[in-house]
Motif scaffolding. Structure first.
Motif: not given
Length: 303
Positions: A254-257, A260-262, A264-271
């Motif tokens: 669960n921590a690995f998943v 990974f989601y974290l 994605q959230k950072i990249v989306v936030g930067l965009i």
């Protein structure tokens, strides 16, 4: 000699008869017992005379309040309710509850545990019985006590209030007759409505008094003098919590998943904030471009 003896016997009998009649007339004016039978005498010995009092030309609304300790509140409650019904009364309120003083859980095995509660049971009741049976009910309640904390019996004389209500009824009736003789108009309608409302309130008050005269109200509070203890078998939840509290493989996955989601959230936030980043980059570019120009100006020798 024999004739004299007979005369004396007859005179004695007459005197005893006259005395008995006078004594009967005197006791008819003021009766303490509920009736002339022997059971009423026993009741009078065990409860206050206010519970069974009867006075000629007087009417009383009788109430009682009992506070006592009993061996078993539930058993005493059932017994009192049954006695009330047998006497022709009814229960208007009964609030039986157990006040928990403390509770502890003791694990007895990996699967089982024991919940131990210390509590005290009490009940607040209100019952109503025919007024002539008030003394009998108080005697039955008294038999259930371990210790009597308090008992109050009240006999309210409502004779004058009843007489006043009768006079008010006559006045209202007379007022109604006077209103009926007036000419029909708006004022007459208002007067008639007001008089009818007053009459209804008076009738309601009379019904309440009649009901309270017929049935006496008894407030009863009973409790147990000592704490009780209840042992309840339950599941050992602590052991189950420890069993499923932590699973390394599942939590690592669960921590690995989640990592990974974290990302994605950072990249989306930067965009999402690209205009701010662009403006910031332009400002940094111009600031860096101006710094070399200032240094060049400072290095030029003065003539």
């Amino acid at each position: 000699m024999k004739t004299t003896y007979i005369r004396l016997s007859i005179a004695t009998a007459l005197l005893l008869g006259i005395y008995s009649c006078k004594k009967g007339e005197a006791t008819a004016d003021y009766e303490i017992s509920a009736g002339a039978d022997s059971s009423a005498v026993i009741i009078s010995d065990s409860v206050s005379s206010a519970a069974t009092m009867k006075v000629k030309d007087k009417q009383f609304i009788k109430t009682a309040d009992v506070n006592m300790e009993v061996k078993d509140v539930y058993e005493a409650t059932i017994s009192i309710e049954k006695s009330v019904q047998e006497l022709g009364g009814f229960v208007t309120h009964s609030n039986l509850r157990s006040n928990v003083i403390s509770e502890e859980t003791y694990n007895t095995s990996n699967e089982n545990a024991m919940l131990v509660k210390k509590y005290q049971t009490e009940n607040t009741m209100q019952v109503r019985v025919p007024t002539e049976k008030l003394g009998a009910l108080l005697t039955l309640i008294n038999d259930k006590k371990l210790f009597l904390n308090s008992r109050s019996i009240n006999a309210e004389d409502v004779t004058s209030s009843i007489k006043y209500a009768e006079l008010e009824g006559k006045r209202i009736k007379k007022t109604s007759e006077n209103i009926s003789q007036l000419k029909a108009n708006k004022d007459k309608v208002e007067l008639d409505n007001g008089n009818m409302s007053e009459e209804n309130q008076q009738q309601l008050a009379n019904m309440d008094v009649t009901d309270n005269l017929k049935y006496s109200t008894i407030d009863i509070y009973i409790k147990e003098p000592k704490l009780r203890m209840a042992e309840i078998a339950i599941t050992n939840t602590q052991n189950i919590d420890n069993k499923y509290k932590f699973n390394f493989i599942y939590d690592a996955k669960n921590a690995f998943v989640e990592g990974f989601y974290l990302i994605q959230k950072i990249v989306v936030g930067l965009i999402m904030i690209w205009p701010i980043l662009l403006i910031g980059a332009v400002i940094v570019y111009f600031l860096r471009k101006r710094k070399p120009m200032k240094k060049t100006e400072q290095n030029i020798p003065q003539i």
